[in-house]
Write a protein that holds these residues in place. Sequence first.
Motif, mmCIF file in Angstrom:
data_model
loop_
_atom_site.group_PDB
_atom_site.id
_atom_site.type_symbol
_atom_site.label_atom_id
_atom_site.label_comp_id
_atom_site.label_asym_id
_atom_site.label_seq_id
_atom_site.Cartn_x
_atom_site.Cartn_y
_atom_site.Cartn_z
ATOM 1 N N SER A 1 -4.392 1.303 6.505
ATOM 2 C CA SER A 1 -4.830 -0.080 6.324
ATOM 3 C C SER A 1 -6.267 -0.253 6.815
ATOM 4 O O SER A 1 -6.794 0.570 7.570
ATOM 5 C CB SER A 1 -3.912 -1.024 7.103
ATOM 6 O OG SER A 1 -4.093 -0.843 8.495
ATOM 7 N N GLU B 1 -2.132 -1.725 14.538
ATOM 8 C CA GLU B 1 -2.299 -2.619 13.388
ATOM 9 C C GLU B 1 -1.880 -4.049 13.753
ATOM 10 O O GLU B 1 -2.562 -5.010 13.415
ATOM 11 C CB GLU B 1 -1.487 -2.112 12.199
ATOM 12 C CG GLU B 1 -1.762 -2.870 10.939
ATOM 13 C CD GLU B 1 -1.192 -2.191 9.708
ATOM 14 O OE1 GLU B 1 -1.592 -2.602 8.610
ATOM 15 O OE2 GLU B 1 -0.359 -1.272 9.826
ATOM 16 N N ARG C 1 0.859 -1.191 0.000
ATOM 17 C CA ARG C 1 0.000 0.000 0.000
ATOM 18 C C ARG C 1 0.885 1.227 0.000
ATOM 19 O O ARG C 1 2.058 1.163 0.355
ATOM 20 C CB ARG C 1 -0.960 0.012 1.179
ATOM 21 C CG ARG C 1 -0.358 0.307 2.519
ATOM 22 C CD ARG C 1 -1.384 0.315 3.630
ATOM 23 N NE ARG C 1 -1.876 -0.979 3.962
ATOM 24 C CZ ARG C 1 -1.265 -1.829 4.794
ATOM 25 N NH1 ARG C 1 -0.138 -1.501 5.349
ATOM 26 N NH2 ARG C 1 -1.791 -2.992 5.064
#
Length: 172
Positions: free
Chosen positions: A50, A77, A44
Amino acid sequence: MSLQSFFEKDSFPSNTSRGIISGFIGGLAGSAVKSVVERFLHVRKIDQRSAQIKVMDSFSKKLVGSPIKLENEAIVEQLVNVPLGGTVGAIYGYGKRDKKDANMFDGAMLGVTTWATTHETSLPLLGLEKSPEKIPLKTQASELLAHVVFGLTTEVVRGYVNSRLRGGDNPE
């Protein structure tokens, strides 16, 4: 009956327990390795958040009234990835509860199906990622590779832990 003799038995409760435990540990290891691999792949853009952060940010806003601080995003995350990987691994381990040996094809298929059911379907449907046709092929290939690494690692560790719990390779 000792715990060791329980795990060494070939019965439904023993196989199920061994499968879930070995899969969970495998999934934890798979998540850790996938996280390392993703640092070297184009998964990404730097400024793109995310799906895990988007979900946890929404949760944080509802819980404490403010979004997650930028400096805490990396740990948050992982606080989502690691338990999720362990859970996927435990389910996978349950499905392989009667299989003694590691099978690399099964591990690769775990990775492919995990990628397909998240990045290609559920995350876009939930609005947490762009639809697959709007994501560059290089990014999709990197995500797929990272998930295959997850699946292979999960399977190797699952097979090893399962063997150890069965009483194999125990030094005497």
